[in-house]
Design an enzyme around this catalytic site. Structure first.
Site, PDB file in Angstrom:
ATOM      1  N   TYR A   1      31.819  66.505  27.159  1.00  7.27           N
ATOM      2  CA  TYR A   1      30.604  65.886  26.612  1.00  7.27           C
ATOM      3  C   TYR A   1      30.340  66.421  25.221  1.00  7.27           C
ATOM      4  O   TYR A   1      30.306  67.624  25.024  1.00  7.27           O
ATOM      5  CB  TYR A   1      29.404  66.184  27.511  1.00  7.27           C
ATOM      6  CG  TYR A   1      28.859  64.922  28.127  1.00  7.27           C
ATOM      7  CD1 TYR A   1      28.222  63.981  27.334  1.00  7.27           C
ATOM      8  CD2 TYR A   1      29.022  64.651  29.478  1.00  7.27           C
ATOM      9  CE1 TYR A   1      27.765  62.792  27.873  1.00  7.27           C
ATOM     10  CE2 TYR A   1      28.569  63.472  30.022  1.00  7.27           C
ATOM     11  CZ  TYR A   1      27.944  62.538  29.220  1.00  7.27           C
ATOM     12  OH  TYR A   1      27.500  61.364  29.750  1.00  7.27           O
TER      13      TYR A   1
ATOM     14  N   GLU B   1      27.726  65.078  22.807  1.00  6.93           N
ATOM     15  CA  GLU B   1      26.622  64.368  22.138  1.00  6.93           C
ATOM     16  C   GLU B   1      26.268  65.071  20.835  1.00  6.93           C
ATOM     17  O   GLU B   1      26.196  66.298  20.778  1.00  6.93           O
ATOM     18  CB  GLU B   1      25.406  64.311  23.060  1.00  6.93           C
ATOM     19  CG  GLU B   1      25.559  63.255  24.132  1.00  6.93           C
ATOM     20  CD  GLU B   1      24.351  63.175  25.048  1.00  6.93           C
ATOM     21  OE1 GLU B   1      23.458  64.019  24.942  1.00  6.93           O
ATOM     22  OE2 GLU B   1      24.319  62.249  25.877  1.00  6.93           O
TER      23      GLU B   1
ATOM     24  N   ASP C   1      32.972  42.805   8.582  1.00  4.41           N
ATOM     25  CA  ASP C   1      33.513  43.197   9.885  1.00  4.41           C
ATOM     26  C   ASP C   1      34.988  42.792   9.859  1.00  4.41           C
ATOM     27  O   ASP C   1      35.324  41.623  10.016  1.00  4.41           O
ATOM     28  CB  ASP C   1      32.754  42.466  10.995  1.00  4.41           C
ATOM     29  CG  ASP C   1      33.377  42.698  12.378  1.00  4.41           C
ATOM     30  OD1 ASP C   1      34.394  43.402  12.477  1.00  4.41           O
ATOM     31  OD2 ASP C   1      32.819  42.146  13.354  1.00  4.41           O
TER      32      ASP C   1
ATOM     33  N   THR D   1      37.268  47.315  14.565  1.00  7.79           N
ATOM     34  CA  THR D   1      37.763  47.858  15.825  1.00  7.79           C
ATOM     35  C   THR D   1      39.051  48.620  15.509  1.00  7.79           C
ATOM     36  O   THR D   1      39.676  48.396  14.470  1.00  7.79           O
ATOM     37  CB  THR D   1      38.086  46.749  16.843  1.00  7.79           C
ATOM     38  OG1 THR D   1      38.964  45.808  16.216  1.00  7.79           O
ATOM     39  CG2 THR D   1      36.841  46.032  17.309  1.00  7.79           C
TER      40      THR D   1
ATOM     41  N   LYS E   1      43.032  46.569  17.448  1.00 11.57           N
ATOM     42  CA  LYS E   1      43.686  45.290  17.142  1.00 11.57           C
ATOM     43  C   LYS E   1      44.849  45.573  16.185  1.00 11.57           C
ATOM     44  O   LYS E   1      45.762  46.302  16.558  1.00 11.57           O
ATOM     45  CB  LYS E   1      42.649  44.301  16.619  1.00 11.57           C
ATOM     46  CG  LYS E   1      41.596  43.989  17.701  1.00 11.57           C
ATOM     47  CD  LYS E   1      40.512  43.044  17.239  1.00 11.57           C
ATOM     48  CE  LYS E   1      39.455  42.865  18.337  1.00 11.57           C
ATOM     49  NZ  LYS E   1      38.286  42.100  17.880  1.00 11.57           N
TER      50      LYS E   1
ATOM     51  N   ARG F   1      41.104  51.670  22.118  1.00 13.54           N
ATOM     52  CA  ARG F   1      39.918  50.814  22.016  1.00 13.54           C
ATOM     53  C   ARG F   1      38.783  51.637  21.427  1.00 13.54           C
ATOM     54  O   ARG F   1      38.479  52.731  21.897  1.00 13.54           O
ATOM     55  CB  ARG F   1      39.523  50.274  23.389  1.00 13.54           C
ATOM     56  CG  ARG F   1      40.641  49.565  24.098  1.00 13.54           C
ATOM     57  CD  ARG F   1      40.145  48.714  25.245  1.00 13.54           C
ATOM     58  NE  ARG F   1      39.775  47.406  24.763  1.00 13.54           N
ATOM     59  CZ  ARG F   1      40.651  46.432  24.507  1.00 13.54           C
ATOM     60  NH1 ARG F   1      41.941  46.611  24.702  1.00 13.54           N
ATOM     61  NH2 ARG F   1      40.239  45.269  24.060  1.00 13.54           N
TER      62      ARG F   1
HETATM   63  C1  LIG Z   1      37.049  41.937  18.455  1.00 15.21           C
HETATM   64  C2  LIG Z   1      35.920  41.813  17.500  1.00 15.21           C
HETATM   65  C3  LIG Z   1      34.685  42.461  17.726  1.00 15.21           C
HETATM   66  C4  LIG Z   1      34.300  43.115  19.025  1.00 15.21           C
HETATM   67  O1  LIG Z   1      35.085  44.061  19.545  1.00 15.21           O
HETATM   68  P1  LIG Z   1      35.033  44.477  21.091  1.00 15.21           P
HETATM   69  O2  LIG Z   1      35.802  45.734  21.071  1.00 15.21           O
HETATM   70  O3  LIG Z   1      35.667  43.362  21.842  1.00 15.21           O
HETATM   71  O4  LIG Z   1      33.600  44.680  21.469  1.00 15.21           O
HETATM   72  C5  LIG Z   1      33.720  42.371  16.730  1.00 15.21           C
HETATM   73  N1  LIG Z   1      33.939  41.680  15.606  1.00 15.21           N
HETATM   74  C6  LIG Z   1      35.086  41.016  15.367  1.00 15.21           C
HETATM   75  C7  LIG Z   1      35.264  40.248  14.098  1.00 15.21           C
HETATM   76  C8  LIG Z   1      36.111  41.063  16.313  1.00 15.21           C
HETATM   77  O5  LIG Z   1      37.238  40.383  16.076  1.00 15.21           O
END
Ligand SMILES: *Cc1c(COP(=O)(O)O)cnc(C)c1O
Length: 422
Positions: A55, A57, A202, A229, A232, A238
């Site tokens: 933990y 925090e 994003d 993220t 990807k 993740r």
């Molecule tokens: C995949 C994605 C997210 C969200 O990610 P999660 O890990 O699935 O919650 C947010 N914004 C964009 C543009 C994404 O492609």
């Protein structure tokens, strides 16, 4: 066999069998879902490490629990590596995934009812960009802009400027989840500056391609906040990153913890540090460039074979096909047909789709995972051939069975990173 797999086989044969099935699936089929990837074996090892027991925090040097000498070390490493890779001043590495990462930014800088300018979902925006079904969409006022399908899916910035002057957003948000086009960061930044809004990108889908130098970096155009993220195109565990200028750091950190989350997942943060080191190596630049060349080749091969591409092509790692137009079937039928031959894709709404979300007109394809297995342009031509054959004759079970065998044989030459040999 790895120790952890032996433990699992003996300790829980049911879960072990399911793991074996997933390993087999990841080895014997082609993954073309553009948001998926294969992470590094070192990342898998770190995710399964004892960092998961701890933990932590708070933030390095300011924790609410003792015993942090090593967790502070990995979190600092992850933060430093993220800043150096994305050329920014501050990184928060604690968001548990992409959705809380974006929520933390909104909640840091907006009051309920404040306005955000963001891309419409059917034109490529993500659910967390204020789609009406999301909680953020109820809390804040998201004003949606669209692309121009007539002009290769690009945004009309004169129109966006007008919309911004009318709606007075606090945040101008760009970045998408299903657009084959790259964002004009300089143009978005001008809009944000004009109305005194934060410029936020994003880059969840293309984070790895930016890190690998294959696509432009929003920070080079003066952006305030960038989120991505890590699982990807970045090929990590993740998780989510909030990257920002140092004047915004305090607000972001407070918003992630204690505002939105409790204990960070230290195993994921340690694994993120490992992935960020990998992403800074020269091999990753080659990977990122190959992802884009592969997508271009796949697009060309599909177009040559008669496919209809939304926006007419691709500048990045992904492609959207209009299956109704080219094959007379909806995206769900196309997804199922390709599943039957061992190629995994996902159904996708297309701009202003006349069909409902569970039976949309399109499918979305991407090359990050296939490229991680070492596939190059010639493999893309082969894949386009398999896909076209299946989509043109979806109702012929014997033909589909023959194609499934061909796809499995094709896959055998490309070991999946992190998947044990069968
Ligand atoms: C995949 C994605 C997210 C969200 O990610 P999660 O890990 O699935 O919650 C947010 N914004 C964009 C543009 C994404 O492609």
């Amino acid at each position: 066999m790895d120790d952890y797999r032996r433990e699992l086989m003996e300790g829980d044969p049911e879960v072990f069998e399911l793991l074996r099935g997933e390993e087999r699936r990841q080895q014997s089929g082609v993954e073309l879902i553009p948001s998926e990837n294969y992470t590094w074996p070192a990342v898998l090892a770190t995710l399964g490490s004892v960092f998961t027991n701890k933990y932590s925090e708070g933030y390095p040097g300011r924790r609410y629990y003792g015993g942090q000498e090593f967790t502070d070390g990995v979190e600092n490493l992850a933060r430093e590596r993220a800043c150096s890779l994305f050329r920014c001043e501050h990184a928060n590495v604690q968001p548990l995934s992409g959705s809380p990462m974006n929520q933390a930014v909104y909640l840091a800088f907006l009051e309920p009812g404040d306005t955000v300018l963001a891309m419409d979902l059917s034109h490529g925006g993500h659910l967390t960009h204020g789609d009406p079904v999301s909680h953020m969409g109820r809390l804040f006022n998201f004003v949606r802009y669209k692309t121009r399908p007539g002009e290769a899916g690009r945004v009309d910035f004169d129109e966006l400027m007008k919309l911004a002057r009318l709606s007075k957003p606090r945040i101008v948000l760009c970045g998408t989840t299903s657009s084959p086009r790259v964002d004009d960061y300089a143009a978005y930044r001008r809009v944000a500056e004009e109305v005194g809004a934060l410029a936020m990108a994003d880059v969840s889908h293309v984070g790895g391609l930016i890190a690998g130098g294959a696509l432009e970096n929003p920070f080079d155009h003066g952006f305030d906040v960038v989120t991505t993220t890590t699982h990807k195109s970045l090929r990590g565990p993740r998780g989510g990153l909030v990257l920002c200028r140092k004047e915004l750091a305090k607000a972001v950190d407070r918003s992630v913890f204690p505002g939105l989350q409790g204990g960070p997942h230290m195993n994921a943060i340690a694994a993120m540090a490992v992935a960020l080191r990998k992403a800074a190596e020269p091999g990753f630049r080659e990977y990122a460039a190959q992802v884009i060349s592969n997508a271009a080749e796949l697009a060309t091969s599909l177009i040559d074979a008669g496919a209809a591409l939304v926006t007419g092509g691709t500048d990045n790692h992904l492609i959207v096909l209009d299956c109704v137009l080219a094959y007379g079937m909806d995206g769900r039928a196309a997804e199922e047909t390709l599943d039957a031959i061992g190629i995994t894709v996902n159904k996708q709404v297309i701009p202003d789709d006349p069909n409902p979300p569970l039976r949309p007109s399109g499918i979305r394809l991407g090359t990050p995972a296939a490229t991680a297995r070492g596939m190059k342009e010639d493999s893309m031509r082969e894949l386009a051939g398999f896909m076209t054959a299946a989509l043109e004759r979806p109702m012929q079970p014997r033909e589909l069975a023959r194609l499934a065998e061909a796809v499995a044989a094709f896959c055998a030459a490309f070991p999946t990173p992190g998947v044990p040999r069968m």
